[in-house]
Design a protein around this motif. Structure first.
Motif, PDB file in Angstrom:
ATOM      1  N   LYS A   1      -3.179   2.237   3.190  1.00 41.59           N
ATOM      2  CA  LYS A   1      -1.726   2.189   3.224  1.00 41.59           C
ATOM      3  C   LYS A   1      -1.263   2.338   4.659  1.00 41.59           C
ATOM      4  O   LYS A   1      -1.897   3.044   5.451  1.00 41.59           O
ATOM      5  CB  LYS A   1      -1.143   3.330   2.378  1.00 41.59           C
TER       6      LYS A   1
ATOM      7  N   TYR B   1       3.310  -0.997  -5.639  1.00 47.11           N
ATOM      8  CA  TYR B   1       3.380  -0.158  -4.438  1.00 47.11           C
ATOM      9  C   TYR B   1       2.682   1.173  -4.686  1.00 47.11           C
ATOM     10  O   TYR B   1       1.932   1.671  -3.844  1.00 47.11           O
ATOM     11  CB  TYR B   1       4.848   0.059  -4.060  1.00 47.11           C
TER      12      TYR B   1
ATOM     13  N   THR C   1      -1.206   0.380  -4.977  1.00 51.00           N
ATOM     14  CA  THR C   1      -1.899  -0.238  -3.835  1.00 51.00           C
ATOM     15  C   THR C   1      -1.438   0.281  -2.489  1.00 51.00           C
ATOM     16  O   THR C   1      -2.123   0.065  -1.479  1.00 51.00           O
ATOM     17  CB  THR C   1      -1.704  -1.769  -3.843  1.00 51.00           C
ATOM     18  N   GLY C   2      -0.253   0.906  -2.436  1.00 49.67           N
ATOM     19  CA  GLY C   2       0.276   1.372  -1.157  1.00 49.67           C
ATOM     20  C   GLY C   2       1.111   0.338  -0.428  1.00 49.67           C
ATOM     21  O   GLY C   2       1.590   0.607   0.672  1.00 49.67           O
ATOM     22  N   TYR C   3       1.310  -0.850  -1.033  1.00 55.42           N
ATOM     23  CA  TYR C   3       1.998  -1.928  -0.317  1.00 55.42           C
ATOM     24  C   TYR C   3       3.033  -2.643  -1.184  1.00 55.42           C
ATOM     25  O   TYR C   3       2.892  -2.716  -2.413  1.00 55.42           O
ATOM     26  CB  TYR C   3       0.990  -2.981   0.161  1.00 55.42           C
TER      27      TYR C   3
END
Length: 825
Positions: free
Chosen positions: A144, A787, A790-792
């Motif tokens: 991330k 988000y 996955t952090g995105y």
């Protein structure tokens, strides 16, 4: 009606009459003898005049061709929109204007000092420097990274997860002095959790903070010492005056330090310069080489333009970098330690209060302590933190010149679609970006628009992709850097303009109105360029230029200029094509320009007439409605019977690597591209709210949108599952892009349109309202869930699983999810 340049007919052109004082005509007034004797002389004079006319014609033609050749890189002849920048706007002078690196600061100045961060783990560093982090690279596979708060002016804080560690980077600014103020940056390194800390005990992390000068910057930089200890970097530039950077270990243990002072070949090769200077001093102790002099070909020593300081510490630790200007006559305290922490916290509180005031998510039932609320703040902050400042010249091409030439050198202040994959300005993306940015900070949005419209040339054209400066160029293969002046991009800045006028109206202050007044002639020229260069063969129609009619590799020739790349169009591009999405963009643009004309007290009748003409559903239906498929569609030379096949190898050459080619099984015919093809393009009359609320065709569109083939659990597909080219490769090397995936900008337009039709007077309000609730919830839920997992935030989303795909992070138009959450369109 649509205004077009009118070419006078032959009967209207006043032709010069033949002169009556030629040698032949004058001789008729004399005696017959004299007339006969002068006849050879008359013929000679006639030929002299003919040759003279030919020479003059050639000269005029050559002069006109020369004029046409220069138009492509001649700036628009009018007052610049950007009147103030750099030191004239001190609150935006310094910033995180290098979106392509994980963390770096520079100024809004063409000759900026550049600063930034690199880091690596000494016991994990691989040969060739693999493992050093600098540019945002998808290949680094960070769990991330992204801004969690960023206000575009005063501060920003970012979280980076590089397992098993987290790096938290932040910066704060202080105005004052005469050279743009001061700032401090903080880098804190810690373990993700205690369990990991026990497994990775005493792990080392090396931080490298550097300062660099580009080729435009006049000045010097050098490492500064206290006896044998490196204490920082000092220098001078014509803009900043004298300055110094200090490094303070705020907490934890820093084991050793080293530095590099040398001449780097360019800003795009800073990481490579560091790698080439690394030396192994002891096991797990890698140091920078110190002073590495560089010389010209004449053995003249070059002044260093790159100074980097490496500090290696045992996790956890915190390092502060302090930039101090020599122009400060009084400095009550240094932005370090507790002082830094207090100012950072104050900025956090101010950001949170402003965010709630602007977007009012609490009133939508989203608590400020929730993960959804933090996600929304991060999405906005990554949009704002992704704003960069670039300087350079585009490479451009027209049909009147044999080789590409350079545009004039100019600055660009703009957000970027993706820090990792697209860290540069894109014309149609920026119109979508402006919808969110203008709600957060109108002055920033107008400043961005002003910079873009100062790139307008005398023809009324703006290059659709801005690759300015060596760092931006390093991310783009050279064959893709050339911009053609006949190629358009959707005029989405009119969406931003329309949103600003609707949202703010009379609340605009004097400076903001003045900015729009300066922008107005350029908006007119831009609209006129579209209305002349992109018009179709049939009155009222429009056609995207740039499709390749001769390709044998593409299943369906791409329409990059539309922004929808490989979305299926007519199979065989011709001049007779009509593109329904461009028609709708032009209708929307005319309406926005008419509205601005009225607001500025200008005569906008021709724009109002154009808008009325294009928004007449009778014209739209005549050009684009298919009674067969009961939907709007493109028109062109088309057949659905097209496939990619590998050619049969030639005899005795069985091992040939022959690329797949397009094979047409049925002769194309001029028709609407309807059949089974259905997706975003067909919805444009709805997406841009051109269809009248009482039209029965609106009911058909809403029912079609509700079908599972187009409406997934995660949002609207770009192409229906029933379409012939659904998820088909366009070449054997090009995976599908706009052929089924879910795109947030188009889903934003869809939700926005549904909200409009659910409130407009008409018989289909309830139908629109139900679909509005369903689609809005689906898009928000999926973007947030991806988000969280996955952090995105991603470029696009898989229509079957909802998983993010394409590049990441993509907090350009995908960040419009914030407006969906706030229900403020």
């Amino acid at each position: 009606m649509v205004r077009k340049r009118r070419t006078p007919s032959n009967s209207e052109v006043k032709k010069p009459e033949k002169g009556t004082n030629s040698a032949h005509s004058s001789s008729s007034n004399g005696s017959s003898t004299k007339g006969k004797s002068s006849k050879p002389f008359d013929i000679l004079g006639y030929w002299k005049q003919l040759v003279l006319c030919i020479v003059l014609g050639i000269a005029v033609s050559c002069g006109y061709m020369g004029y046409l050749e220069t138009r492509i890189n001649t700036p628009f002849d009018g007052k610049k929109v950007v009147l103030k920048s750099g030191l004239d706007i001190p609150e935006r002078f310094w910033g995180s204007y290098r979106p392509g690196v994980y963390f770096g600061l520079k100024t809004r100045d063409p000759a900026s000092l550049v600063t930034g961060l690199m880091w690596y783990f000494p016991n994990r560093l691989k040969p060739g420097g693999h493992g050093i982090r600098h540019w945002c690279e998808q290949g680094d596979n960070l769990a991330k990274y992204g801004w969690v708060r960023h206000d575009g002016k005063n501060f920003g804080e970012q979280e980076i997860i590089d397992r098993p560690f987290s790096l938290n980077t932040s910066f704060i600014k202080r105005l004052g002095g005469s050279n743009g103020g001061e700032w401090s940056a903080r880098i804190s390194v810690d373990y993700i959790n205690k369990n990991v800390a026990n497994e990775a005990k005493d792990e080392l992390v090396s931080l490298i903070w550097y300062v660099a000068l580009d080729e435009e910057t006049k000045g010097y930089i050098e490492a500064s010492y206290s006896q044998t200890k490196i204490i920082g970097i000092k220098g001078y530039t014509s803009t900043l005056g004298d300055f110094k950077l200090k490094f303070v270990n705020s907490s934890g243990v820093l084991d050793h330090e080293s530095f590099l002072s040398t001449t780097a070949p360019g800003l795009h090769l800073l990481k490579e310069t560091v790698i080439s200077s690394l030396r192994l001093a002891a096991p797990q102790k890698i140091v920078l080489a110190g002073e590495l002099p560089s010389f010209t070909g004449h053995d003249e020593k070059l002044d260093p333009n790159f100074v980097a300081v490496q500090l290696t510490g045992r996790v956890p630790f915190t390092m502060d970098v302090i930039f101090e200007s020599g122009s400060f006559s009084y400095r009550p305290d240094t932005l370090v330690g507790d002082t830094y922490t207090k100012i950072l916290q104050k900025n956090r509180v101010q950001f949170d209060q402003t965010f709630e005031k602007k977007f009012q998510l609490k009133t939508k039932g989203i608590p400020s302590s929730s993960k959804e609320y933090a996600f929304a703040q991060a999405a906005l902050s990554n949009m704002i933190g992704g704003i960069g400042y670039f300087y350079g010249a585009s490479k451009v091409q027209s049909t009147y010149i044999k080789e590409p030439v350079y545009y004039w050198r100019a600055p660009l202040y703009t957000a970027v679609p993706s820090r990792s994959f697209f860290p540069r300005g894109f014309l149609w993306d920026e119109g979508f970006h402006g919808l969110l940015i203008s709600q957060w900070d109108l002055d920033i949005a107008l400043d961005i628009m002003s910079h873009w419209f100062d790139l307008l040339n005398v023809e009324g054209w703006i290059p659709r992709e801005q690759i300015l400066g060596v760092e931006a160029l390093a991310k783009v293969p050279s064959e893709f850097t050339i911009q053609w002046n006949t190629y358009a991009n959707p005029p989405t800045f009119f969406l931003t303009l329309e949103s600003i006028l609707r949202r703010y109206g009379d609340k605009l202050n004097e400076d903001q109105w003045a900015t729009l007044e300066r922008m107005y002639p350029r908006l007119q020229a831009w609209f006129s360029w579209f209305n002349t260069t992109q018009r179709g063969e049939v009155p009222g129609s429009y056609r995207w230029r740039g499709r390749d009619p001769d390709t044998t590799r593409e299943l369906n020739p791409k329409t990059l200029t539309s922004g929808l790349d490989d979305y299926p169009r007519a199979s065989h591009p011709t001049d007779e094509e009509r593109h329904v999405d461009l028609y709708c963009w032009m209708a929307m643009a005319a309406h926005a320009l008419a509205t601005l004309s009225d607001a500025l007290g200008q005569d906008g009748r021709k724009y109002r007439q154009t808008a009325d003409y294009l928004m007449d559903n009778k014209l739209l239906d005549r050009l684009h409605w298919s009674d067969f498929s009961r939907r709007y569609a493109d028109y062109g030379l088309h057949t659905d019977s097209v496939r990619l096949e590998r050619p049969q190898p030639l005899p005795r050459q069985q091992n040939q690597n022959m690329e797949m080619q397009r094979v047409v099984f049925k002769k194309p015919e001029y028709r609407l591209v309807d059949g089974m093809t259905f997706g975003y393009v067909n919805l444009f009359p709805f997406l841009l709210q051109i269809v009248h609320p009482t039209s029965p065709k609106l009911e058909t569109i809403l029912k079609d949108m509700s079908q599972p083939s187009i409406l997934s659990k995660f949002g609207l597909r770009s192409l229906s599952k029933t379409s012939p080219l659904y998820m088909k490769r366009n070449t054997e090397h090009d995976p599908p892009y706009w052929r089924g995936q879910i795109w947030i900008n188009m889903n934003f337009l869809a939700v926005r349109a549904l909200k409009h039709y659910s409130e407009a007077e008409g018989p289909y309000r309830k139908l629109a309202e139900g679909l509005y609730k369903e689609l809005r919830k689906a898009v928000i839920s999926n973007v947030f869930n991806q988000y969280r997992h996955t952090g995105y935030v991603w470029e696009q989303y898989n229509d079957s699983t909802g998983e993010g795909s394409g590049c990441r992070p993509f907090t350009g138009w995908s960040a419009l999810v914030v407006l969906l959450m706030s229900e403020d369109y």
